[in-house]
Design an enzyme around this catalytic site. Sequence first.
Site, PDB file in Angstrom:
ATOM      1  N   LEU A 100      -8.816 -14.938 -48.459  1.00 41.95           N
ATOM      2  CA  LEU A 100      -7.946 -15.124 -47.290  1.00 41.95           C
ATOM      3  C   LEU A 100      -6.594 -14.496 -47.606  1.00 41.95           C
ATOM      4  O   LEU A 100      -6.193 -14.437 -48.775  1.00 41.95           O
ATOM      5  CB  LEU A 100      -7.754 -16.617 -47.003  1.00 41.95           C
ATOM      6  CG  LEU A 100      -8.983 -17.392 -46.531  1.00 41.95           C
ATOM      7  CD1 LEU A 100      -8.642 -18.870 -46.351  1.00 41.95           C
ATOM      8  CD2 LEU A 100      -9.541 -16.818 -45.229  1.00 41.95           C
ATOM      9  N   ASP A 101      -5.897 -14.067 -46.561  1.00 42.49           N
ATOM     10  CA  ASP A 101      -4.555 -13.499 -46.739  1.00 42.49           C
ATOM     11  C   ASP A 101      -3.587 -14.578 -47.235  1.00 42.49           C
ATOM     12  O   ASP A 101      -3.844 -15.771 -47.073  1.00 42.49           O
ATOM     13  CB  ASP A 101      -4.009 -12.967 -45.404  1.00 42.49           C
ATOM     14  CG  ASP A 101      -4.857 -11.841 -44.848  1.00 42.49           C
ATOM     15  OD1 ASP A 101      -5.563 -11.194 -45.623  1.00 42.49           O
ATOM     16  OD2 ASP A 101      -4.802 -11.645 -43.614  1.00 42.49           O
ATOM     17  N   VAL A 102      -2.446 -14.121 -47.727  1.00 42.16           N
ATOM     18  CA  VAL A 102      -1.477 -15.050 -48.328  1.00 42.16           C
ATOM     19  C   VAL A 102      -1.092 -16.183 -47.367  1.00 42.16           C
ATOM     20  O   VAL A 102      -0.987 -17.347 -47.779  1.00 42.16           O
ATOM     21  CB  VAL A 102      -0.243 -14.277 -48.876  1.00 42.16           C
ATOM     22  CG1 VAL A 102       0.494 -13.519 -47.805  1.00 42.16           C
ATOM     23  CG2 VAL A 102       0.685 -15.190 -49.608  1.00 42.16           C
ATOM     24  N   HIS A 183      -8.265  -7.904 -43.159  1.00 41.28           N
ATOM     25  CA  HIS A 183      -7.399  -8.447 -42.087  1.00 41.28           C
ATOM     26  C   HIS A 183      -8.136  -8.468 -40.738  1.00 41.28           C
ATOM     27  O   HIS A 183      -7.517  -8.217 -39.697  1.00 41.28           O
ATOM     28  CB  HIS A 183      -6.137  -7.598 -41.914  1.00 41.28           C
ATOM     29  CG  HIS A 183      -5.194  -7.649 -43.082  1.00 41.28           C
ATOM     30  ND1 HIS A 183      -5.040  -8.744 -43.876  1.00 41.28           N
ATOM     31  CD2 HIS A 183      -4.346  -6.713 -43.576  1.00 41.28           C
ATOM     32  CE1 HIS A 183      -4.140  -8.498 -44.814  1.00 41.28           C
ATOM     33  NE2 HIS A 183      -3.712  -7.266 -44.663  1.00 41.28           N
ATOM     34  N   LYS A 186      -6.814 -10.653 -37.634  1.00 40.20           N
ATOM     35  CA  LYS A 186      -5.504 -10.171 -37.133  1.00 40.20           C
ATOM     36  C   LYS A 186      -5.671  -8.829 -36.415  1.00 40.20           C
ATOM     37  O   LYS A 186      -5.062  -8.600 -35.357  1.00 40.20           O
ATOM     38  CB  LYS A 186      -4.511 -10.037 -38.292  1.00 40.20           C
ATOM     39  CG  LYS A 186      -4.108 -11.387 -38.862  1.00 40.20           C
ATOM     40  CD  LYS A 186      -3.259 -11.243 -40.087  1.00 40.20           C
ATOM     41  CE  LYS A 186      -3.071 -12.607 -40.728  1.00 40.20           C
ATOM     42  NZ  LYS A 186      -2.776 -12.547 -42.146  1.00 40.20           N
TER      43      LYS A 186
END
Length: 228
Positions: A100-102, A183, A186
């Site tokens: 997962l992204d930050v 991503h 998004k």
Amino acid sequence: MRLDKFICKSTRLDLAQARLVISHQQVLVNQKTITDAAMQVHENNQIELLGERLFARPSQYFMIHKPAGCICSNKDEAYPSVFSAVGLNQNEQLHIAGRLDVNTTGLVLATDDGRWSFSITRPEQHCPKVYQVTLAKPITSKAIKQLEKGIVLQGEAKATLPAVVKALSSTKVELSICEGKFHQVKRMFAATGNRVKALHRQQIADIVLDIAPRQWRALNQQEIDYFS
Ligand code: URA
């Protein structure tokens, strides 16, 4: 499995230390000294370190509730690693199956079983993932149709696979997708002219996040077996 990985799995040595004992001729496989760290070995082989037979520890499988502000990595970098953020002490064998992204929160699976994680992440598996998405602007019915049909992301030639979209409110959506492009969520909403303000993963296949933020727990056998 590679000999150096086997040694990590059966001792407290990390990868560098395992390679060192191999290169120092301290490892025997079926009574022969082996100096090739990449040699493929099996649990049935008789593997010895300084005369002591080694047995691989059983694999480990964890669910982690990732908070925002940490990265899906083994090491602390510009941000802390998810392992240090949740206090899961780990050897360097553990890795994340589907990052997962930050700033994304929610369900992360960690294991030292590469075959198991590959069965989650390999694109042909089409493993479903469920996200709760908070949007900057209300979602439109046109956007829902685009996402359900598949949408071409910037820089890609092919459209995404059809998603399942459930509007929870005008700016909150539950999105189920069977891919894991960089991503992806998004970029999917960006392609509809919207922006993701917050993103949370609630489910991977049949494994549902059921612990509080910053908690972790071992997976049960049924959860492990979904991907075995
Ligand atoms: N899609 C994203 O854009 N970010 C994530 O962290 C996961 C899926």
